[in-house]
Write a protein that holds these residues in place. Structure first.
Motif, PDB file in Angstrom:
ATOM      1  N   SER A 185     -45.350 -44.041  22.229  1.00 16.18           N
ATOM      2  CA  SER A 185     -44.998 -44.159  20.773  1.00 16.18           C
ATOM      3  C   SER A 185     -43.743 -43.219  20.570  1.00 16.18           C
ATOM      4  O   SER A 185     -42.827 -43.704  19.909  1.00 16.18           O
ATOM      5  N   ARG A 186     -43.846 -42.082  21.153  1.00 20.33           N
ATOM      6  CA  ARG A 186     -42.911 -41.058  20.831  1.00 20.33           C
ATOM      7  C   ARG A 186     -41.420 -41.786  21.728  1.00 20.33           C
ATOM      8  O   ARG A 186     -40.421 -41.490  21.183  1.00 20.33           O
ATOM      9  N   ALA A 187     -41.662 -42.446  22.666  1.00 24.65           N
ATOM     10  CA  ALA A 187     -40.381 -42.989  23.503  1.00 24.65           C
ATOM     11  C   ALA A 187     -39.668 -43.900  22.515  1.00 24.65           C
ATOM     12  O   ALA A 187     -38.497 -44.158  22.847  1.00 24.65           O
ATOM     13  N   VAL A 188     -40.529 -44.659  21.565  1.00 23.96           N
ATOM     14  CA  VAL A 188     -39.693 -45.470  20.772  1.00 23.96           C
ATOM     15  C   VAL A 188     -39.554 -45.283  19.336  1.00 23.96           C
ATOM     16  O   VAL A 188     -38.826 -45.976  18.732  1.00 23.96           O
ATOM     17  N   ALA A 189     -40.162 -44.081  18.883  1.00 24.53           N
ATOM     18  CA  ALA A 189     -39.994 -43.841  17.546  1.00 24.53           C
ATOM     19  C   ALA A 189     -38.677 -43.027  17.552  1.00 24.53           C
ATOM     20  O   ALA A 189     -38.481 -41.941  17.877  1.00 24.53           O
ATOM     21  N   ALA A 190     -38.032 -43.543  16.178  1.00 23.16           N
ATOM     22  CA  ALA A 190     -36.882 -42.785  15.889  1.00 23.16           C
ATOM     23  C   ALA A 190     -37.206 -41.476  15.158  1.00 23.16           C
ATOM     24  O   ALA A 190     -38.040 -41.445  14.248  1.00 23.16           O
ATOM     25  N   PRO A 191     -36.338 -40.667  15.425  1.00 19.42           N
ATOM     26  CA  PRO A 191     -36.516 -39.245  14.874  1.00 19.42           C
ATOM     27  C   PRO A 191     -36.478 -39.490  13.325  1.00 19.42           C
ATOM     28  O   PRO A 191     -35.417 -40.105  12.926  1.00 19.42           O
ATOM     29  N   LEU A 192     -37.141 -38.799  12.564  1.00 20.64           N
ATOM     30  CA  LEU A 192     -36.874 -38.912  10.826  1.00 20.64           C
ATOM     31  C   LEU A 192     -35.629 -38.034  10.421  1.00 20.64           C
ATOM     32  O   LEU A 192     -35.436 -37.015  10.871  1.00 20.64           O
ATOM     33  N   ARG A 193     -35.016 -38.695   9.831  1.00 22.61           N
ATOM     34  CA  ARG A 193     -33.780 -38.017   9.073  1.00 22.61           C
ATOM     35  C   ARG A 193     -34.042 -37.791   7.360  1.00 22.61           C
ATOM     36  O   ARG A 193     -34.906 -38.166   7.018  1.00 22.61           O
ATOM     37  N   GLY A 222     -50.928 -40.123 -14.075  1.00 25.48           N
ATOM     38  CA  GLY A 222     -50.079 -39.048 -13.227  1.00 25.48           C
ATOM     39  C   GLY A 222     -50.193 -39.241 -11.828  1.00 25.48           C
ATOM     40  O   GLY A 222     -51.386 -39.349 -11.280  1.00 25.48           O
ATOM     41  N   VAL A 223     -49.265 -38.855 -10.945  1.00 27.33           N
ATOM     42  CA  VAL A 223     -49.229 -38.646  -9.575  1.00 27.33           C
ATOM     43  C   VAL A 223     -48.475 -38.002  -9.111  1.00 27.33           C
ATOM     44  O   VAL A 223     -47.367 -37.349  -9.824  1.00 27.33           O
ATOM     45  N   VAL A 224     -48.913 -37.140  -7.727  1.00 25.24           N
ATOM     46  CA  VAL A 224     -48.071 -36.404  -7.188  1.00 25.24           C
ATOM     47  C   VAL A 224     -48.147 -36.845  -5.755  1.00 25.24           C
ATOM     48  O   VAL A 224     -49.152 -37.150  -5.199  1.00 25.24           O
ATOM     49  N   ALA A 225     -47.051 -37.058  -5.029  1.00 24.21           N
ATOM     50  CA  ALA A 225     -46.982 -37.493  -3.689  1.00 24.21           C
ATOM     51  C   ALA A 225     -46.043 -36.923  -2.858  1.00 24.21           C
ATOM     52  O   ALA A 225     -44.841 -36.630  -3.302  1.00 24.21           O
ATOM     53  N   MET A 226     -46.332 -36.802  -1.617  1.00 28.22           N
ATOM     54  CA  MET A 226     -45.337 -35.985  -0.525  1.00 28.22           C
ATOM     55  C   MET A 226     -45.490 -36.742   0.774  1.00 28.22           C
ATOM     56  O   MET A 226     -46.663 -37.142   1.022  1.00 28.22           O
ATOM     57  N   ALA A 227     -44.453 -36.595   1.410  1.00 27.93           N
ATOM     58  CA  ALA A 227     -44.381 -37.010   2.910  1.00 27.93           C
ATOM     59  C   ALA A 227     -43.280 -36.145   3.890  1.00 27.93           C
ATOM     60  O   ALA A 227     -42.816 -35.462   3.287  1.00 27.93           O
ATOM     61  N   ALA A 228     -43.958 -36.100   5.279  1.00 27.84           N
ATOM     62  CA  ALA A 228     -43.274 -35.046   5.940  1.00 27.84           C
ATOM     63  C   ALA A 228     -43.295 -35.514   7.389  1.00 27.84           C
ATOM     64  O   ALA A 228     -43.932 -36.288   7.635  1.00 27.84           O
ATOM     65  N   SER A 229     -42.231 -35.023   8.120  1.00 29.72           N
ATOM     66  CA  SER A 229     -42.402 -35.190   9.540  1.00 29.72           C
ATOM     67  C   SER A 229     -43.171 -33.845  10.108  1.00 29.72           C
ATOM     68  O   SER A 229     -43.779 -33.224   9.146  1.00 29.72           O
ATOM     69  N   PRO A 269     -49.053 -29.903  -1.625  1.00 28.69           N
ATOM     70  CA  PRO A 269     -48.119 -29.266  -0.713  1.00 28.69           C
ATOM     71  C   PRO A 269     -49.073 -28.636   0.253  1.00 28.69           C
ATOM     72  O   PRO A 269     -48.767 -28.402   1.685  1.00 28.69           O
ATOM     73  N   ASP A 270     -50.103 -28.066  -0.216  1.00 31.35           N
ATOM     74  CA  ASP A 270     -51.100 -27.220   0.707  1.00 31.35           C
ATOM     75  C   ASP A 270     -51.887 -28.229   1.721  1.00 31.35           C
ATOM     76  O   ASP A 270     -51.549 -28.218   2.609  1.00 31.35           O
ATOM     77  N   TYR A 271     -52.280 -29.626   1.414  1.00 27.00           N
ATOM     78  CA  TYR A 271     -52.736 -30.312   2.068  1.00 27.00           C
ATOM     79  C   TYR A 271     -51.805 -31.017   2.942  1.00 27.00           C
ATOM     80  O   TYR A 271     -52.068 -31.263   4.162  1.00 27.00           O
ATOM     81  N   LEU A 272     -50.536 -31.245   2.778  1.00 25.24           N
ATOM     82  CA  LEU A 272     -49.542 -31.799   3.745  1.00 25.24           C
ATOM     83  C   LEU A 272     -49.220 -30.634   4.575  1.00 25.24           C
ATOM     84  O   LEU A 272     -48.913 -31.336   5.773  1.00 25.24           O
ATOM     85  N   ILE A 273     -49.441 -29.357   4.687  1.00 20.91           N
ATOM     86  CA  ILE A 273     -49.484 -28.377   5.590  1.00 20.91           C
ATOM     87  C   ILE A 273     -50.446 -28.852   6.736  1.00 20.91           C
ATOM     88  O   ILE A 273     -50.016 -28.884   7.924  1.00 20.91           O
ATOM     89  N   LEU A 274     -51.599 -29.243   6.370  1.00 21.46           N
ATOM     90  CA  LEU A 274     -52.612 -29.482   7.284  1.00 21.46           C
ATOM     91  C   LEU A 274     -52.276 -30.727   8.158  1.00 21.46           C
ATOM     92  O   LEU A 274     -52.366 -30.751   9.349  1.00 21.46           O
ATOM     93  N   LEU A 275     -51.748 -31.741   7.192  1.00 20.88           N
ATOM     94  CA  LEU A 275     -51.383 -32.941   7.924  1.00 20.88           C
ATOM     95  C   LEU A 275     -50.206 -32.591   9.021  1.00 20.88           C
ATOM     96  O   LEU A 275     -50.270 -33.240  10.021  1.00 20.88           O
ATOM     97  N   SER A 307     -47.252 -42.417  15.801  1.00 16.46           N
ATOM     98  CA  SER A 307     -46.237 -43.324  16.317  1.00 16.46           C
ATOM     99  C   SER A 307     -44.784 -43.300  15.589  1.00 16.46           C
ATOM    100  O   SER A 307     -43.683 -43.250  16.065  1.00 16.46           O
ATOM    101  N   SER A 308     -44.855 -43.276  14.187  1.00 11.13           N
ATOM    102  CA  SER A 308     -43.439 -42.948  13.469  1.00 11.13           C
ATOM    103  C   SER A 308     -43.340 -41.631  13.269  1.00 11.13           C
ATOM    104  O   SER A 308     -42.091 -41.159  12.770  1.00 11.13           O
ATOM    105  N   GLY A 309     -44.239 -40.510  13.497  1.00 10.76           N
ATOM    106  CA  GLY A 309     -43.793 -39.336  13.216  1.00 10.76           C
ATOM    107  C   GLY A 309     -43.718 -38.817  11.768  1.00 10.76           C
ATOM    108  O   GLY A 309     -43.064 -38.170  11.172  1.00 10.76           O
TER     109      GLY A 309
END
Length: 417
Positions: free
Chosen positions: A23-31, A54-61, A282-288, A380-382
């Motif tokens: 999967s890493r071979a085909v997944a483009a790096p996130l920009r 109300g919502v809080v949403a976050m995403a990361a590589s 933000p805390d939980y995203l660190i674990l992910l 696979s998508s990082g």
């Protein structure tokens, strides 16, 4: 691999690492997200329409946050707006922390995946299986044919099942309250024979305490939360954190939302591995991110890469998983997050074995909390994401629609689909 993992794990690890490499071979790096992305609009539309308060949403590589957003209010009818550092009750999302804790102890040789868990906790010895009820409604019990293992507990193949999604457990609990000679809890099937979501991780939490010699809150603080800098995550919250807490909202039958007062909070004396924790996005995203990055982030390692790969490997074969029928619609809707998609379960997460159209790829990992908090990790998508709301019932259709809108917008913006 060390001798603390089995030959079965070696096979799973080899397959998981091969899949990850492919999967890493085909997944483009996130920009960086492009200008004009529609993530904000996708979430704001749900809030502005009154579908969620109300919502809080976050995403990361694995190495950087790529999106964060906070929309709406912490309580309907109040002025306090959602902020990224809003505190939420994340309920069963603690199970991922408990799984990490147990696997740290497996790496140290203090726990073993395939030995009887009763070797550590005698309370798990001689489990009884509910075989049915006689014509008078009395439970019929028999000894389990296999001992319960840590692998069973982490993958929800132990036989423990929550009453919220199992009518037989509800019926048994009534009988046990009337007949004190009955065991307090029983298995609904023999270990390894089926999958059912239940109190397995509560038992894992106790195994962690016994094997480590620490209470679960202390273990988390010393070995996961502290090292990762997750300072807003814990079983108790300070007055300052309390001032940032979101209120629960209950969905009435007509679709309206009723704001609830903040829960009465006292410091617990015992700690569950299955629920009862607070956190922020933000805390939980660190674990992910740490798990997305093979167990390490910012120079801190919480697990070895081979252990993280095993967490992501399907542990339950072809057993049916992930579909849960409610016994109490006020607390939870029926749960089927991915209709028509093959699902597995690893050592801590649900796994979608097929890709989800215009969203996460096959092999992605996920779970949730009762009050409609959700996460996913897509190796696979990082990319990993977390979205937090405070709504009952669980699997609320409007909350899920907000989650899907967020996820879809992330993949459109990153072009990771």
């Amino acid at each position: 691999m060390t001798g603390r993992f089995s030959r079965r794990d070696l096979v799973s690890y080899t397959a998981a690492m091969a899949a990850a490499s492919a999967s890493r071979a085909v997944a483009a790096p996130l920009r960086a997200l492009p200008e004009g992305h529609d993530i904000d609009a996708a979430i704001r539309a749900k809030v502005d329409a009154g579908e969620v308060p109300g919502v809080v949403a976050m995403a990361a590589s694995g190495r950087a946050t790529i999106y964060e957003g906070a929309f709406g209010v912490r309580a309907r009818g109040a002025a306090a707006k959602m902020s990224v550092d809003t505190v939420f009750r994340i309920a069963s999302m603690i199970k991922l922390l408990t799984s990490v804790a147990a696997l740290q102890l497996v790496e140290q040789g203090k726990l073993r995946l395939d030995e009887p868990a009763a070797n550590i906790d005698p309370a798990l010895a001689a489990p009884q299986v509910l075989a049915g009820f006689d014509p008078q409604g009395a439970p019929q019990l028999r000894p389990a044919r296999k001992p319960i293992t840590l692998r069973n507990l982490l993958s929800h193949t132990s036989g423990f099942s929550y009453p919220l999604w199992d009518a037989d457990v509800v019926r048994y609990s009534r009988a046990a309250r009337a007949n004190k000679s009955l065991p307090r809890s029983v298995l609904t099937f023999d270990p390894d024979s089926r999958w059912a979501y239940g109190g397995s991780l509560d038992r894992v939490g106790r195994l962690v305490e016994i094997a480590s010699g620490q209470t679960l809150d202390r273990y988390f603080a010393d070995h996961i939360l502290g090292p990762l800098g997750m300072s807003d995550t814990g079983f108790t919250i300070t007055d300052k954190q309390r001032a940032r807490e979101a209120h629960l909202h209950v969905r009435e039958r007509d679709g309206t939302l009723v704001t609830q007062p903040l829960e009465h909070h006292t410091a617990p004396r015992t700690f569950s591995g299955g629920g009862g924790i607070y956190s922020t996005a933000p805390d939980y995203l660190i674990l992910l991110q740490a798990l997305l990055n093979s167990g390490s982030i910012g120079g801190t390692s919480i697990l070895r890469p081979e252990t993280v790969a095993l967490m992501a490997a399907n542990q339950i074969g072809n057993l049916d998983a992930g579909v849960m029928r409610t016994t109490n619609p006020a607390i939870s809707n029926d749960v089927d997050f991915f209709p028509g998609t093959r699902l597995g379960w690893g050592l801590g997460h649900m796994i979608n074995l097929d890709p989800v159209r215009n969203a996460r790829k096959a092999g992605s990992l996920t779970w949730a909390g009762l009050y409609n908090t959700y996460y996913w990790i897509d190796p696979s998508s990082g990319v990993a994401g977390v979205i937090m709301m405070q709504i009952l019932p669980f699997a609320d259709t409007r909350a899920l629609a907000t989650y899907r809108a967020f996820e879809g917008a992330i993949y459109r913006a990153t072009k990771a689909v």
